[in-house]
Design a protein around this motif. Structure first.
Motif, mmCIF file in Angstrom:
data_model
loop_
_atom_site.group_PDB
_atom_site.id
_atom_site.type_symbol
_atom_site.label_atom_id
_atom_site.label_comp_id
_atom_site.label_asym_id
_atom_site.label_seq_id
_atom_site.Cartn_x
_atom_site.Cartn_y
_atom_site.Cartn_z
ATOM 1 N N ALA A 10 57.868 -54.265 68.270
ATOM 2 C CA ALA A 10 57.712 -53.177 69.283
ATOM 3 C C ALA A 10 58.252 -53.725 70.580
ATOM 4 N N MET A 11 58.149 -55.020 70.927
ATOM 5 C CA MET A 11 58.704 -55.326 72.214
ATOM 6 C C MET A 11 60.457 -55.643 72.121
ATOM 7 N N GLU A 12 60.739 -56.012 70.745
ATOM 8 C CA GLU A 12 62.193 -56.001 70.671
ATOM 9 C C GLU A 12 62.793 -54.432 70.598
ATOM 10 N N SER A 13 62.285 -53.409 70.367
ATOM 11 C CA SER A 13 62.818 -52.178 70.224
ATOM 12 C C SER A 13 62.641 -51.483 71.832
ATOM 13 N N ILE A 14 62.010 -52.367 72.481
ATOM 14 C CA ILE A 14 61.734 -51.989 74.174
ATOM 15 C C ILE A 14 63.251 -51.985 74.629
ATOM 16 N N GLU A 60 79.562 -31.842 86.861
ATOM 17 C CA GLU A 60 78.429 -32.390 87.225
ATOM 18 C C GLU A 60 77.547 -32.506 86.081
ATOM 19 N N ALA A 61 76.749 -33.568 85.772
ATOM 20 C CA ALA A 61 75.923 -33.547 84.484
ATOM 21 C C ALA A 61 74.748 -32.870 84.910
ATOM 22 N N THR A 62 74.164 -32.093 83.954
ATOM 23 C CA THR A 62 72.980 -31.393 84.031
ATOM 24 C C THR A 62 72.027 -32.337 83.510
ATOM 25 N N GLU A 63 70.681 -32.001 83.867
ATOM 26 C CA GLU A 63 69.335 -32.967 83.316
ATOM 27 C C GLU A 63 69.219 -32.573 82.023
ATOM 28 N N PRO A 64 69.035 -33.754 81.242
ATOM 29 C CA PRO A 64 68.783 -33.275 79.781
ATOM 30 C C PRO A 64 67.576 -32.384 79.521
ATOM 31 N N ALA A 65 67.467 -31.883 78.502
ATOM 32 C CA ALA A 65 66.154 -30.907 78.288
ATOM 33 C C ALA A 65 64.814 -31.897 78.350
ATOM 34 N N GLU A 66 63.900 -30.851 78.780
ATOM 35 C CA GLU A 66 62.590 -31.309 79.148
ATOM 36 C C GLU A 66 61.871 -32.034 77.906
ATOM 37 N N PRO A 67 62.184 -31.654 76.821
ATOM 38 C CA PRO A 67 61.623 -32.328 75.549
ATOM 39 C C PRO A 67 62.020 -33.705 75.296
ATOM 40 N N ASP A 68 63.336 -33.955 75.706
ATOM 41 C CA ASP A 68 63.855 -35.136 75.568
ATOM 42 C C ASP A 68 63.465 -36.040 76.644
ATOM 43 N N ILE A 69 63.001 -35.568 77.584
ATOM 44 C CA ILE A 69 62.441 -36.595 78.690
ATOM 45 C C ILE A 69 61.058 -36.786 78.243
ATOM 46 N N ASN A 70 60.478 -35.788 77.978
ATOM 47 C CA ASN A 70 58.989 -36.189 77.610
ATOM 48 C C ASN A 70 58.892 -37.151 76.162
ATOM 49 N N ALA A 71 59.740 -37.017 75.266
ATOM 50 C CA ALA A 71 59.901 -38.007 74.144
ATOM 51 C C ALA A 71 60.382 -39.224 74.742
ATOM 52 N N ASP A 75 57.874 -42.323 74.381
ATOM 53 C CA ASP A 75 58.128 -43.704 73.742
ATOM 54 C C ASP A 75 57.948 -45.094 74.534
ATOM 55 N N MET A 76 58.407 -44.751 75.641
ATOM 56 C CA MET A 76 58.302 -45.744 76.831
ATOM 57 C C MET A 76 56.865 -46.189 77.067
ATOM 58 N N PHE A 77 55.987 -45.254 77.181
ATOM 59 C CA PHE A 77 54.484 -45.418 77.428
ATOM 60 C C PHE A 77 54.073 -46.161 75.902
ATOM 61 N N ASP A 78 54.329 -45.675 74.874
ATOM 62 C CA ASP A 78 53.958 -46.431 73.590
ATOM 63 C C ASP A 78 54.317 -47.922 73.324
ATOM 64 N N LYS A 79 55.443 -48.081 73.852
ATOM 65 C CA LYS A 79 56.120 -49.434 73.971
ATOM 66 C C LYS A 79 55.329 -50.362 74.854
ATOM 67 N N MET A 80 55.094 -49.784 76.200
ATOM 68 C CA MET A 80 54.474 -50.448 77.013
ATOM 69 C C MET A 80 52.998 -50.782 76.782
ATOM 70 N N SER A 81 52.279 -49.911 76.124
ATOM 71 C CA SER A 81 51.064 -49.917 75.367
ATOM 72 C C SER A 81 51.023 -51.212 74.610
ATOM 73 N N VAL A 82 52.041 -50.937 73.561
ATOM 74 C CA VAL A 82 51.961 -52.201 72.563
ATOM 75 C C VAL A 82 52.033 -53.596 73.302
ATOM 76 N N PHE A 83 53.036 -53.656 74.420
ATOM 77 C CA PHE A 83 53.379 -54.990 75.114
ATOM 78 C C PHE A 83 52.013 -55.328 75.713
ATOM 79 N N LEU A 84 51.448 -54.421 76.474
ATOM 80 C CA LEU A 84 50.230 -54.618 77.185
ATOM 81 C C LEU A 84 49.076 -55.065 76.258
ATOM 82 N N GLN A 85 49.034 -54.481 75.032
ATOM 83 C CA GLN A 85 48.115 -54.816 74.352
ATOM 84 C C GLN A 85 48.321 -56.249 73.675
ATOM 85 N N GLY A 86 49.493 -56.741 73.633
ATOM 86 C CA GLY A 86 49.660 -58.022 73.079
ATOM 87 C C GLY A 86 49.282 -59.044 74.298
ATOM 88 N N GLU A 87 49.572 -58.611 75.482
ATOM 89 C CA GLU A 87 49.476 -59.653 76.515
ATOM 90 C C GLU A 87 47.944 -59.803 76.616
#
Length: 180
Positions: A10-14, A60-71, A75-87
């Protein structure tokens, strides 16, 4: 402590997270036949080396669609969760190790305490035995002094008898004469 197994993966995928989109997007479009919108006239035009008459424009680039940001956030919070759980797991394991070390040290000190109590008891027993033997030891010392005095008297008697030895033949003659 280093993470192992699923946590390491999980940390490698971060570190391989997708790169955010760039601010500028360059597109190549063909020049339209007629322009009807006033905003298209304001776009920057750059002549091309192509003979097809294409123009490269910057948009000018437009912001990505909201579902992409949420995903991505999930994903970031899941990976941070795994990292913090490991620590936290590593920290908990460290504390458990320290706790076990403290327990073992406590047991060793208890054993040492028991040993020192036994040594103290044995020392007291030896002191009591020595105290009970003290009168006998005093008698032995007195006997030794008397033996020394007796030995000195024996040496004196031996010396005196050696002095008398030359006179012994004379005394024998006298005694024989008296009995005759």
């Amino acid at each position: 402590m280093a993470a192992t197994g699923d946590e390491a993966a999980a940390m490698e995928s971060i570190s391989k997270a997708p790169v955010p989109p760039t601010d500028l997007t360059l597109t190549l479009t063909a020049e339209p036949e007629h322009k009807t919108d006033a905003t298209e006239n304001q776009k920057a035009k750059r002549p091309s080396n192509n003979n097809d008459g294409g123009v490269e424009t910057a948009e000018e680039a437009t912001e990505p669609a909201e579902p992409d940001i949420n995903a991505l956030c999930r994903d970031m919070f899941d990976k941070m969760s795994v990292f913090l759980q490991g620590e936290l797991t590593a920290t908990c394991e460290d504390y458990k190790l320290l706790e076990n070390m403290n327990k073992l040290t406590s047991l060793k000190y208890m054993e040492m305490k028991d040993i020192s109590i036994n040594i103290s008891r044995n020392l007291q027993d030896l002191n009591q035995k020595y105290a009970s033997l003290q009168p006998y030891l005093d008698q032995i010392n007195q006997i030794e002094e008397q033996v020394t005095a007796l030995e000195q008297a024996a040496y004196k008697l031996d010396t005196y008898s050696k002095k008398l030895e030359p006179c012994l033949p004379c005394l024998e003659e006298r005694i024989m004469m008296q009995h005759n």
